[in-house]
Enzyme design. Structure first.
Site, mmCIF file in Angstrom:
data_model
loop_
_atom_site.group_PDB
_atom_site.id
_atom_site.type_symbol
_atom_site.label_atom_id
_atom_site.label_comp_id
_atom_site.label_asym_id
_atom_site.label_seq_id
_atom_site.Cartn_x
_atom_site.Cartn_y
_atom_site.Cartn_z
ATOM 1 N N ASN A 235 -8.325 -3.341 8.648
ATOM 2 C CA ASN A 235 -8.807 -3.933 7.396
ATOM 3 C C ASN A 235 -8.192 -5.323 7.304
ATOM 4 O OD1 ASN A 235 -9.397 -4.699 4.818
ATOM 5 N ND2 ASN A 235 -8.170 -3.115 3.800
ATOM 6 N N HIS B 153 -10.396 0.847 -2.110
ATOM 7 C CA HIS B 153 -9.058 0.401 -1.703
ATOM 8 C C HIS B 153 -8.214 0.118 -2.945
ATOM 9 C CE1 HIS B 153 -5.826 -1.896 0.077
ATOM 10 N NE2 HIS B 153 -6.182 -1.379 1.238
ATOM 11 N N GLU C 198 -6.246 -2.155 -3.643
ATOM 12 C CA GLU C 198 -6.263 -3.548 -4.098
ATOM 13 C C GLU C 198 -7.500 -3.825 -4.944
ATOM 14 O OE1 GLU C 198 -5.648 -5.262 -0.236
ATOM 15 O OE2 GLU C 198 -3.596 -4.500 -0.243
ATOM 16 N N SER D 159 1.497 0.180 6.257
ATOM 17 C CA SER D 159 2.552 -0.259 7.178
ATOM 18 C C SER D 159 2.510 0.437 8.528
ATOM 19 C CB SER D 159 3.938 -0.109 6.521
ATOM 20 O OG SER D 159 4.045 -0.981 5.414
HETATM 21 P P1 13P Z 1 -0.739 -2.784 5.807
HETATM 22 O O1 13P Z 1 -1.015 -2.138 7.156
HETATM 23 O O2 13P Z 1 -0.632 -4.270 5.892
HETATM 24 O O3 13P Z 1 0.387 -2.108 5.115
HETATM 25 O O4 13P Z 1 -2.050 -2.521 4.910
HETATM 26 C C1 13P Z 1 -2.555 -1.245 4.811
HETATM 27 C C2 13P Z 1 -3.869 -1.302 4.117
HETATM 28 O O5 13P Z 1 -3.948 -1.545 2.926
HETATM 29 C C3 13P Z 1 -5.075 -1.064 4.932
HETATM 30 O O6 13P Z 1 -6.181 -0.887 4.126
#
Ligand code: 13P
Length: 247
Positions: free
Chosen positions: A10, A93, A95, A206
């Site tokens: 992503n 998601h 976010e 992560s």
């Molecule tokens: P990171 O791998 O940067 O922690 O992001 C995870 C994520 O939100 C994938 O959709």
């Protein structure tokens, strides 16, 4: 369940055309490791170019509107994204749930809009740090998933992404990932019966080359949704390779 591991990058709001060389390098690795299903969800501006330039890698979008068309300035519908070259959409998601106040009902409608044009769906769920600390994570995430699921399991995957693990370098205990994925599997089989057993449940938050092997080995983890580490071939290919090495 004998499906391939699904490793998805992503890219969030990252990537200008110069980044297409990274995508091509990722694609070359994906072609060498056909045991793994690899995909990238770039910003919409790169979807068409990626679709044209990559052969062994799925290309998807990070969001869609639930309507097919209409007066929604700045939004993009699932049919438009499909026409541009996207084969799947990430919905829900954290976010987007936070920044755009997306509700479970909207996430469900977006998933169904994507399915209506035969696109894959990766539906994201996850708890906040406060919910984890209060011992309610499984309950909260199970409820969130049940309320967000589309009516059918057609081309559906789920991604469990603890919000506190996204972009922080922190990952849950392997035992917590195992318990959550087991719980989400129950939600899926309650909703879809036998078909719920075939929905891949990805882990996200992560994921890096260094921890991928351990996370992917957890029961009911069918792949990974990767943010930061998916932006370069150096970061992403070791995760794909870790999936290829699983039995
Ligand atoms: P990171 O791998 O940067 O922690 O992001 C995870 C994520 O939100 C994938 O959709």
């Amino acid at each position: 369940m004998s499906q391939r591991y699904y490793i998805v990058g992503n890219w969030k709001m990252n990537g200008m055309r110069a980044a297409l060389s990274e995508a091509r390098a990722i694609d070359r690795a994906a072609q060498r490791l056909p045991k793994v299903e690899v995909a990238i969800a770039p910003p919409v501006t790169l979807i068409a170019a990626m679709r044209e330039g990559l052969t062994g890698t799925g290309v998807g979008a990070q969001n869609c509107h639930h309507a097919e068309k209409g007066a929604h300035t700045g939004d993009l519908s699932a049919p438009m994204l499909r026409e541009a070259g996207a084969d799947f959409v990430i919905v829900g998601h954290s976010e987007r749930r936070a920044d755009h106040h997306e509700t479970n009902e909207q996430v469900k409608a977006k998933a169904e809009a994507a399915q209506a044009v035969d696109m894959g769906v990766i539906l994201c769920v996850g708890e906040s740090e406060a919910e984890r600390d209060s011992g309610e994570a499984e309950e909260v995430v199970a409820r969130q998933l049940a309320a967000s699921l589309p009516d059918t399991a057609q081309r559906l995957s789920v991604a469990y992404e603890p919000i506190w693990a996204i972009g922080t370098g922190r990952v849950p205990q392997v035992s917590d990932v195992a318990a959550m994925h087991k719980r989400l599997r129950t939600v899926l089989t309650d909703k879809y019966g036998d078909e719920g057993a075939d929905v891949r449940i990805l882990y996200g938050g992560s994921v890096k080359g260094e921890n991928a092997e351990e996370l992917l080995a957890v029961a009911e983890v069918g792949g990974a949704l990767v943010g930061g580490a998916s932006l370069t071939a150096d970061g992403f290919v070791p995760i794909i390779a870790a999936a290829a090495e699983q039995d």
